[in-house]
Design an enzyme around this catalytic site. Structure first.
Site, PDB file in Angstrom:
ATOM      1  N   HIS A  30      59.729 -39.534 -49.581  1.00  0.00           N
ATOM      2  CA  HIS A  30      59.662 -40.147 -48.251  1.00  0.00           C
ATOM      3  C   HIS A  30      60.744 -41.216 -48.102  1.00  0.00           C
ATOM      4  CE1 HIS A  30      56.087 -38.024 -47.052  1.00  0.00           C
ATOM      5  NE2 HIS A  30      55.472 -38.383 -48.155  1.00  0.00           N
ATOM      6  N   GLU A  61      46.606 -36.085 -53.898  1.00  0.00           N
ATOM      7  CA  GLU A  61      46.728 -36.455 -52.492  1.00  0.00           C
ATOM      8  C   GLU A  61      46.229 -35.360 -51.555  1.00  0.00           C
ATOM      9  OE1 GLU A  61      50.838 -37.231 -51.620  1.00  0.00           O
ATOM     10  OE2 GLU A  61      51.537 -35.586 -52.870  1.00  0.00           O
ATOM     11  N   ASP A  68      47.731 -39.397 -47.756  1.00  0.00           N
ATOM     12  CA  ASP A  68      47.688 -37.937 -47.688  1.00  0.00           C
ATOM     13  C   ASP A  68      46.315 -37.404 -48.062  1.00  0.00           C
ATOM     14  OD1 ASP A  68      50.227 -37.242 -46.714  1.00  0.00           O
ATOM     15  OD2 ASP A  68      51.129 -37.563 -48.673  1.00  0.00           O
TER      16      ASP A  68
END
Length: 251
Positions: free
Chosen positions: A44, A147, A173
Site C-alpha cells: 500500500h 487479514e 482488511d
C-alpha cells in the site's frame, strides 16, 4: 540488532512499525527511535524496488531488522526483495496452508524452497553466497498476514507450516472481509480476533497485530493480552498526527 527469528521462535515480545514513504531519512529516523524491526510496505505505497532497497540498507545499517511487506504472495516479488537484502517478508492474504507453503518456498532455496539464485545485494554482489545460504536457512523470516476470515478459519493449518515464523492481524482488511471495514467494535470482528488468539495460544505461536493508528493505550492493552509481534503506527500517521496536534494548539 535483535535476533527476531529467535524471539519469534521463543514467543518473546518485540515491537516494530510500518514505512510507506520511500525516503531514507524517514527510515533512519524511525530506526533510531528504538523499534526492533521495521516493515517496508510495498503493498500500500508507491514505493519502487530501488527505493525499497535503499530503505532496507538504511534500516539494517541502523541496527534494526528490515522486513518487507510484498504486494502479493508472488515468488518473483518475494525473491526480489529478499535479494535486495530484506531479512524477511510479511505476506498478505495468507488464507490457506497452500498460501503459507508457497510463501516459505519463495523465500528459500532448494531443497526447502523454489527460489532462484541471484547474486545481488543480499549475496554480497556475488562475494558472499555461501555465507548468505547459511544465513537464509537460520535467520530468514516469514510472517503470514491474517487479514481475511478464511485465514482465521484455516489458522491451525497455516501456523503448522514449517517455515512460518509468525503471523500478524491486518485489522482493516480482516474487518472488511466480514463486511464491516474499520468497524472493530462489531461482534463478528471481535469473534474472529478471539479465535485468532485462542488458536495462537493453543499452538504456542506468537500473536501479532498492527495497531495502525499510533495509539499507545491500545498497543499496551494488546501487549498485556499477550501479543508478542506488535506493530504500532506508520510513518505518515506519526507525521500527520503531530502536525495536527501542533496546529490544533496554535490556532
Amino acid at each position: 540488532m535483535v535476533d527476531l527469528k529467535k524471539k519469534l521462535g521463543r514467543n518473546e515480545y518485540s515491537v516494530g512499525s510500518w514505512i510507506t514513504i520511500g525516503d531514507t531519512a524517514v527510515a533512519e529516523i524511525m530506526a533510531r527511535a528504538g523499534f526492533d524491526w521495521l516493515v517496508v510496505d510495498m503493498e500500500h505505497s508507491a514505493m519502487t524496488l530501488p527505493e525499497a532497497q535503499e530503505l532496507i540498507r538504511t534500516i539494517e545499517l541502523s541496527g534494526v531488522v528490515p522486513l518487507v511487506r510484498v504486494g502479493e504472495n508472488d515468488p518473483c516479488l518475494i525473491k526480489r526483495v529478499m535479494d535486495a537484502g530484506a531479512h524477511g517478508v510479511v505476506v498478505p492474504m495468507v488464507n490457506t496452508r497452500f498460501d503459507a507453503e508457497a510463501a516459505v518456498k519463495a523465500v528459500n532455496y532448494p531443497p526447502k524452497g523454489t527460489r532462484g539464485v541471484g547474486l545481488a545485494r543480499a549475496q554480497g554482489y556475488g562475494f558472499g553466497f555461501e555465507r548468505y545460504k547459511k544465513w537464509l536457512r537460520e535467520k530468514s523470516i516469514v510472517i503470514a498476514q491474517v487479514e481475511h476470515i478464511e485465514s482465521v478459519d484455516n489458522l491451525e493449518e497455516i501456523l503448522a507450516v514449517d517455515g512460518i515464523d509468525g503471523s500478524i492481524i491486518g485489522p482493516y482488511d480482516l474487518s472488511g472481509s466480514l463486511g464491516y471495514p474499520g468497524r472493530f467494535d462489531r461482534p463478528e470482528v471481535k469473534k474472529a480476533i478471539k479465535r485468532y488468539e485462542d488458536v495462537c495460544r493453543k499452538m504456542k505461536k506468537p500473536m501479532g497485530f498492527h495497531v495502525v493508528e499510533p495509539d499507545i493505550k491500545r498497543a499496551k492493552e494488546l501487549k498485556q493480552k499477550g501479543y508478542k509481534f506488535l506493530a504500532v503506527g506508520l510513518d505518515s500517521l506519526y507525521l500527520g498526527r503531530k502536525c495536527l496536534e501542533v496546529t490544533g494548539e496554535l490556532r
